[in-house]
Scaffold this active site. Structure first.
Site, PDB file in Angstrom:
ATOM      1  N   SER A 214       0.798  -1.223   0.000  1.00  6.32           N
ATOM      2  CA  SER A 214       0.000   0.000   0.000  1.00  6.32           C
ATOM      3  C   SER A 214       0.833   1.276   0.000  1.00  6.32           C
ATOM      4  O   SER A 214       0.412   2.284  -0.574  1.00  6.32           O
ATOM      5  CB  SER A 214      -0.978   0.002   1.178  1.00  6.32           C
ATOM      6  OG  SER A 214      -0.292  -0.209   2.394  1.00  6.32           O
ATOM      7  N   HIS A 268       1.175   5.046   4.056  1.00 10.35           N
ATOM      8  CA  HIS A 268       0.285   5.601   3.040  1.00 10.35           C
ATOM      9  C   HIS A 268       0.636   7.064   2.756  1.00 10.35           C
ATOM     10  O   HIS A 268       0.785   7.469   1.596  1.00 10.35           O
ATOM     11  CB  HIS A 268      -1.172   5.514   3.497  1.00 10.35           C
ATOM     12  CG  HIS A 268      -1.667   4.118   3.651  1.00 10.35           C
ATOM     13  ND1 HIS A 268      -2.927   3.823   4.156  1.00 10.35           N
ATOM     14  CD2 HIS A 268      -1.099   2.911   3.374  1.00 10.35           C
ATOM     15  CE1 HIS A 268      -3.103   2.522   4.174  1.00 10.35           C
ATOM     16  NE2 HIS A 268      -1.994   1.948   3.723  1.00 10.35           N
TER      17      HIS A 268
END
Length: 289
Positions: A214, A268
């Protein structure tokens, strides 16, 4: 003629025809037909001896993937969407083996990273989770800092079906788009920078027990968003509200601990910033034709 795709939406076929005419100076042919249910389908064809033949075939695949991602994003935001591409007419069912091979050749790194994630996940499902986690986590001790692979292998390991599905979907769509337009080396650069920097940032906050692509995915999304804004020759076909979707995803991540789900928000955010920073440095980059 090579059939590219069919759609019940005339504007979709016309938009793709106009994009190809503008980019490659090739005129596609649109023909109206009817399917077995009597619905009008607009079939798009590429003349057989056209220049940039393989590139246009690959362009049709990426165009539909981006369009489907756009519809999914809108459905996610609005919970309503009634339009669709004709299910039996997606280009993958009409491309011959040579065309599929040519398409995959244009996104080798996308395919390799996807395959590694899937293979590792299957090994974890079949009882090898503990040795895999021990061998791939971010360096924890001083003695592990020389084990260079650990700075990247944490990106290849996923812990649930939704985890791997979400990451690989966006990686395939937008990582593939970057690789086709800008080349494999550019995607590798984004992968390595984002893997290391997001890993270092997340390690400082939570320690080495984090896994998943991610951080790299957010770098890819940040890259296509920024480059699409500042470079007029890109064709990433981002959906409306794309950046808002990224922000909502990050905000939802902060709510994860409230329902006992740990999410790598630092990875992220740092990945997103890495991608946007690389895109800013590439603002004058040359797009492949």
């Amino acid at each position: 003629m090579q059939h590219l795709f069919g759609s019940e939406i005339p504007s979709l076929a016309q938009h793709f025809r106009d994009e190809i005419a503008k980019k490659y100076h090739v005129e596609l042919i649109i023909q109206e037909t009817q399917d077995a249910q009597g619905n009008v389908v607009y079939d798009v064809f590429l003349p057989q001896n056209s220049p940039h033949f393989d590139a246009i075939i690959a362009e049709s695949e990426s165009f539909l993937q981006a369009w489907l991602a756009q519809q999914n994003a809108r459905a996610w935001q609005q919970s309503s969407d009634n339009t669709h591409v004709h299910a039996g007419s997606l280009p993958s069912s009409h491309l011959n083996k040579a065309s599929v091979f040519s398409y995959l050749q244009q996104q080798k790194i996308t395919v390799i990273i996807t395959a590694l994630c899937v293979v590792i996940y299957f090994f974890m499902l079949f009882g090898f989770a503990e040795p895999i986690l021990l061998a791939t986590h971010f360096p924890e001790e001083t003695t592990q800092e020389s084990e260079i692979w650990r700075y990247f292998t944490h990106t290849l390991v996923h812990l649930s079906n939704m985890h791997i599905l979400f990451n690989l979907t966006w990686w395939w769509i937008f990582g593939g788009a970057i690789e086709r337009q800008l080349g494999s080396l550019k995607l590798l650069q984004i992968y390595f920078f984002a893997g290391v920097i997001s890993g270092i940032a997340q390690n400082l906050v939570s320690g080495p027990a984090f896994f998943g692509l991610s951080g790299v995915v957010y770098a890819v999304l940040g890259y296509v968003f920024m480059l699409d804004k500042i470079h007029k020759q890109t064709a990433f076909a981002l959906p409306d509200g794309f950046f808002n979707m990224l922000l909502v995803g990050i905000l939802l991540g902060f709510a994860g601990p409230l329902i006992d789900i740990q999410i790598g928000n630092t990875a992220h955010i740092s990945g997103l910033l890495v991608g946007m920073g690389l895109a800013w440095m590439d603002r004058k980059i040359r797009i492949k034709s």
